[in-house]
Structures are given as C-alpha cells and as structure tokens.
Scaffold this motif. Sequence first.
Motif, PDB file in Angstrom:
ATOM      1  N   LEU A 139       9.837   6.233   2.696  1.00  0.00           N
ATOM      2  CA  LEU A 139       8.786   6.257   1.686  1.00  0.00           C
ATOM      3  C   LEU A 139       9.044   5.272   0.552  1.00  0.00           C
ATOM      4  CD1 LEU A 139       8.163  10.107   1.251  1.00  0.00           C
ATOM      5  CD2 LEU A 139       6.777   8.473   2.552  1.00  0.00           C
ATOM      6  N   ASN A 140       7.987   4.577   0.169  1.00  0.00           N
ATOM      7  CA  ASN A 140       8.032   3.713  -1.010  1.00  0.00           C
ATOM      8  C   ASN A 140       7.677   4.572  -2.222  1.00  0.00           C
ATOM      9  OD1 ASN A 140       7.954   1.550  -2.843  1.00  0.00           O
ATOM     10  ND2 ASN A 140       5.815   1.103  -2.350  1.00  0.00           N
ATOM     11  N   VAL A 141       8.701   5.217  -2.768  1.00  0.00           N
ATOM     12  CA  VAL A 141       8.512   6.094  -3.922  1.00  0.00           C
ATOM     13  C   VAL A 141       9.650   5.876  -4.907  1.00  0.00           C
ATOM     14  CG1 VAL A 141       7.205   7.886  -2.692  1.00  0.00           C
ATOM     15  CG2 VAL A 141       9.706   8.005  -2.746  1.00  0.00           C
ATOM     16  N   ASP A 142       9.395   6.195  -6.162  1.00  0.00           N
ATOM     17  CA  ASP A 142      10.391   5.995  -7.210  1.00  0.00           C
ATOM     18  C   ASP A 142      10.337   7.181  -8.162  1.00  0.00           C
ATOM     19  OD1 ASP A 142      12.037   5.208  -9.258  1.00  0.00           O
ATOM     20  OD2 ASP A 142      10.968   3.343  -9.703  1.00  0.00           O
ATOM     21  N   PRO A 143      11.399   7.997  -8.211  1.00  0.00           N
ATOM     22  CA  PRO A 143      11.391   9.146  -9.126  1.00  0.00           C
ATOM     23  C   PRO A 143      11.264   8.756 -10.592  1.00  0.00           C
ATOM     24  CG  PRO A 143      13.581   8.800  -8.194  1.00  0.00           C
ATOM     25  CD  PRO A 143      12.646   7.913  -7.436  1.00  0.00           C
ATOM     26  N   ASN A 144      11.582   7.512 -10.920  1.00  0.00           N
ATOM     27  CA  ASN A 144      11.437   7.042 -12.295  1.00  0.00           C
ATOM     28  C   ASN A 144      10.023   6.567 -12.607  1.00  0.00           C
ATOM     29  OD1 ASN A 144      14.234   7.385 -13.023  1.00  0.00           O
ATOM     30  ND2 ASN A 144      14.679   5.601 -11.741  1.00  0.00           N
ATOM     31  N   ASP A 145       9.197   6.468 -11.577  1.00  0.00           N
ATOM     32  CA  ASP A 145       7.804   6.042 -11.746  1.00  0.00           C
ATOM     33  C   ASP A 145       6.946   6.815 -10.736  1.00  0.00           C
ATOM     34  OD1 ASP A 145       5.522   4.719 -12.534  1.00  0.00           O
ATOM     35  OD2 ASP A 145       6.035   2.816 -11.533  1.00  0.00           O
ATOM     36  N   PRO A 146       6.902   8.139 -10.879  1.00  0.00           N
ATOM     37  CA  PRO A 146       6.308   8.985  -9.834  1.00  0.00           C
ATOM     38  C   PRO A 146       4.809   8.822  -9.652  1.00  0.00           C
ATOM     39  CG  PRO A 146       6.837  10.295 -11.772  1.00  0.00           C
ATOM     40  CD  PRO A 146       7.436   8.939 -12.003  1.00  0.00           C
ATOM     41  N   LYS A 147       4.130   8.227 -10.598  1.00  0.00           N
ATOM     42  CA  LYS A 147       2.678   8.060 -10.490  1.00  0.00           C
ATOM     43  C   LYS A 147       2.269   6.608 -10.248  1.00  0.00           C
ATOM     44  CE  LYS A 147       1.541  12.359 -11.100  1.00  0.00           C
ATOM     45  NZ  LYS A 147       0.932  13.125  -9.975  1.00  0.00           N
ATOM     46  N   ASN A 148       3.204   5.796  -9.831  1.00  0.00           N
ATOM     47  CA  ASN A 148       2.879   4.401  -9.525  1.00  0.00           C
ATOM     48  C   ASN A 148       1.710   4.365  -8.536  1.00  0.00           C
ATOM     49  OD1 ASN A 148       2.913   1.779  -8.162  1.00  0.00           O
ATOM     50  ND2 ASN A 148       4.864   1.447  -9.204  1.00  0.00           N
ATOM     51  N   PRO A 149       0.642   3.662  -8.854  1.00  0.00           N
ATOM     52  CA  PRO A 149      -0.538   3.684  -7.982  1.00  0.00           C
ATOM     53  C   PRO A 149      -0.283   3.117  -6.587  1.00  0.00           C
ATOM     54  CG  PRO A 149      -0.765   2.017  -9.704  1.00  0.00           C
ATOM     55  CD  PRO A 149       0.421   2.837 -10.060  1.00  0.00           C
ATOM     56  N   ASP A 150       0.779   2.344  -6.427  1.00  0.00           N
ATOM     57  CA  ASP A 150       1.083   1.754  -5.125  1.00  0.00           C
ATOM     58  C   ASP A 150       2.115   2.555  -4.337  1.00  0.00           C
ATOM     59  OD1 ASP A 150      -0.662  -0.439  -5.464  1.00  0.00           O
ATOM     60  OD2 ASP A 150       0.830  -1.424  -6.739  1.00  0.00           O
ATOM     61  N   ARG A 151       2.490   3.723  -4.836  1.00  0.00           N
ATOM     62  CA  ARG A 151       3.475   4.550  -4.134  1.00  0.00           C
ATOM     63  C   ARG A 151       2.896   5.070  -2.813  1.00  0.00           C
ATOM     64  NH1 ARG A 151       0.511   7.526  -7.441  1.00  0.00           N
ATOM     65  NH2 ARG A 151      -0.082   9.661  -6.872  1.00  0.00           N
ATOM     66  N   ASP A 152       3.772   5.317  -1.851  1.00  0.00           N
ATOM     67  CA  ASP A 152       3.342   6.042  -0.666  1.00  0.00           C
ATOM     68  C   ASP A 152       3.059   7.490  -1.037  1.00  0.00           C
ATOM     69  OD1 ASP A 152       3.591   3.849   1.000  1.00  0.00           O
ATOM     70  OD2 ASP A 152       5.618   4.364   1.669  1.00  0.00           O
ATOM     71  N   ARG A 153       2.147   8.106  -0.300  1.00  0.00           N
ATOM     72  CA  ARG A 153       1.791   9.506  -0.544  1.00  0.00           C
ATOM     73  C   ARG A 153       2.426  10.396   0.514  1.00  0.00           C
ATOM     74  NH1 ARG A 153      -0.453   5.880  -4.063  1.00  0.00           N
ATOM     75  NH2 ARG A 153      -2.246   6.739  -5.192  1.00  0.00           N
ATOM     76  N   PHE A 154       2.929  11.540   0.089  1.00  0.00           N
ATOM     77  CA  PHE A 154       3.480  12.522   1.028  1.00  0.00           C
ATOM     78  C   PHE A 154       2.845  13.881   0.783  1.00  0.00           C
ATOM     79  CE2 PHE A 154       6.375  15.983   2.052  1.00  0.00           C
ATOM     80  CZ  PHE A 154       6.495  15.786   3.421  1.00  0.00           C
ATOM     81  N   VAL A 155       2.413  14.517   1.862  1.00  0.00           N
ATOM     82  CA  VAL A 155       1.791  15.846   1.789  1.00  0.00           C
ATOM     83  C   VAL A 155       2.539  16.777   2.730  1.00  0.00           C
ATOM     84  CG1 VAL A 155      -0.309  17.186   2.141  1.00  0.00           C
ATOM     85  CG2 VAL A 155      -0.465  14.827   1.296  1.00  0.00           C
TER      86      VAL A 155
END
Length: 278
Positions: free
Chosen positions: A44-60
């Motif tokens: 996943l392209n995610v960053d706990p320091n920027d959790p709402k980055n619009p380009d983040r991958d989404r996980f459900v």
Amino acid sequence: MTLKLQAEKNRKRLLEIVYNAKAGHIGGDLSVLNMLTALYFHTLNVDPNDPKNPDRDRFVLSKGHCVEALYAVLEAKGYIKKELTDTLGKYLSPLSGHPTIEVPGIEVNTGALGHGLPIGVGMALAAKMDKKSYKTFVVMGDGEQGEGSIYEAAMAGSNYNLDNLVAIIDRNHLQISGNTEDVMKIDSVKDRWTAFGWDVVEINGDDIDEIVRTLDNIDFNNHKPHLIVSHTTKGYGVSYMENIAKWHHGMPNEEQYQQAIAEIEERLTVLNPNHDSM
C-alpha cells in the motif's frame, strides 16, 4: 525487518490485544494477519504521517469483525499508539469491535457484511473519474460471500473496467455457524468470479512470500478488476486454534494465552536470534 518477522511480531501483539480486551474474533484475525502485514508493510502507498493524502491507496476491511488484526497492524505501522490500542474493550474507548473512522488510518466504517466491496467499487470508480493513480484494496471473508450485495458490486466492478480495484477473499472455510460449504456453498469461487469478468488468482494466503509475489504481479492495466482468493487457516499460527470453528470468536484463558505466546516467541527467536522475549 523481514515481512515474516513483522508478521510474527504483529501476531504476538494481536494475541495481547485480544486477550487484554477479552473480546475479538481471534480465528479470522489470525487467518488474515499475514495478508494485512504484506499490504501495509509492502504494497500500500500509505503514510501514517499524512493519512489523508489524496493520492494514498485506499484499504477497506469488509470483514470488519476482524478489526483486532487491523489494529495490531496499524499500531505497528505508526498510525495509532500502543496506549490507544490497549483501550480496546474499555469504557469510552474510541476503538470498537468493528472499524470506525474515528481511528486514524481507517477509511470507512465496516462490519455489516457485504458492504465493503460496494464501497471499494465506488472508491475505484472515483479514482478513474478523477484520473487519479491510487488503488483500492478490499478484504472480505468467505462467509461474507453469501451476501447479495457482493455480486452486485462484482458486476459493477467488471462493467466499469476497474483494474485499479483489488478484492481479496480470506478463504479459511469457517464462518460463525460452521464450514462455508455446509452453510452456503461458494465453490468454485474462482469460476464464479471469472464469469463475472474478474482477473482471478488463487494463492496460499498463509505464505507471506506467495502473498507478496501475487500482489507484485497484479496487472493494473488489463481493464479487469482483480480478485485474490487467499486460502488461509482459521487461527493460523496458534496450534490449538487452527481449523477449529469455536475460535471464530473464542477467548483464550491464561494457560492458552501463554501457550500461544510461547509458540510465537519460538518462531520469533528463529527469525531473529537477538529477539527479546516478553
């Protein structure tokens, strides 16, 4: 740190979380933990320091009753602090038995089975419409496949060529009321989803190396949504829980808890001889 080592550390922490809370769905938590570890620590392209980055991958996490495994992974990834995770099961804790958006790193409230994939389809479609590159990943249970909304979403995902969508079935064969094939048959799940127009692969979901290879080889340009049928073991990694239906939401006593921790510690020592045990 290797993913195998990270998974065992997450497994130990998961046992601690569930035992201290005296609540949880430990069997399914354990079967899906390797997949969650691979997703958050490799894919996943995610960053706990920027959790709402619009380009983040989404996980459900559509099988929301296994949220304890997600809490363990989110803590290890840096989204939530140990002090917060330790409040699970306590009065006024923001943590509940299903994912809620009050918890950092959680995208949507889930737990009403059958809802996660439709939400994921919406996320993936939004990315296409907005010309965004982020991917959406949805983890479902195999008992959840009895929900009709899953198949409406399956049709929509194919209809809109959502090759930016990855659905994963945690195929451990056991749901709350018994074996899936006794409750509501879903085999051959591969044939079913292929007929819906999905790109389907079956894997050993207990093998973290095979999980990683599969995730790395997804073709996000083939105009088909992707399904990974992840064959797993209910209660994986704790010998007396494996493939036993009662551990869907069973709680270990003190002796059982210590045995589970000892088994995990033994594997941790093999993977990391310098590991400090509890």
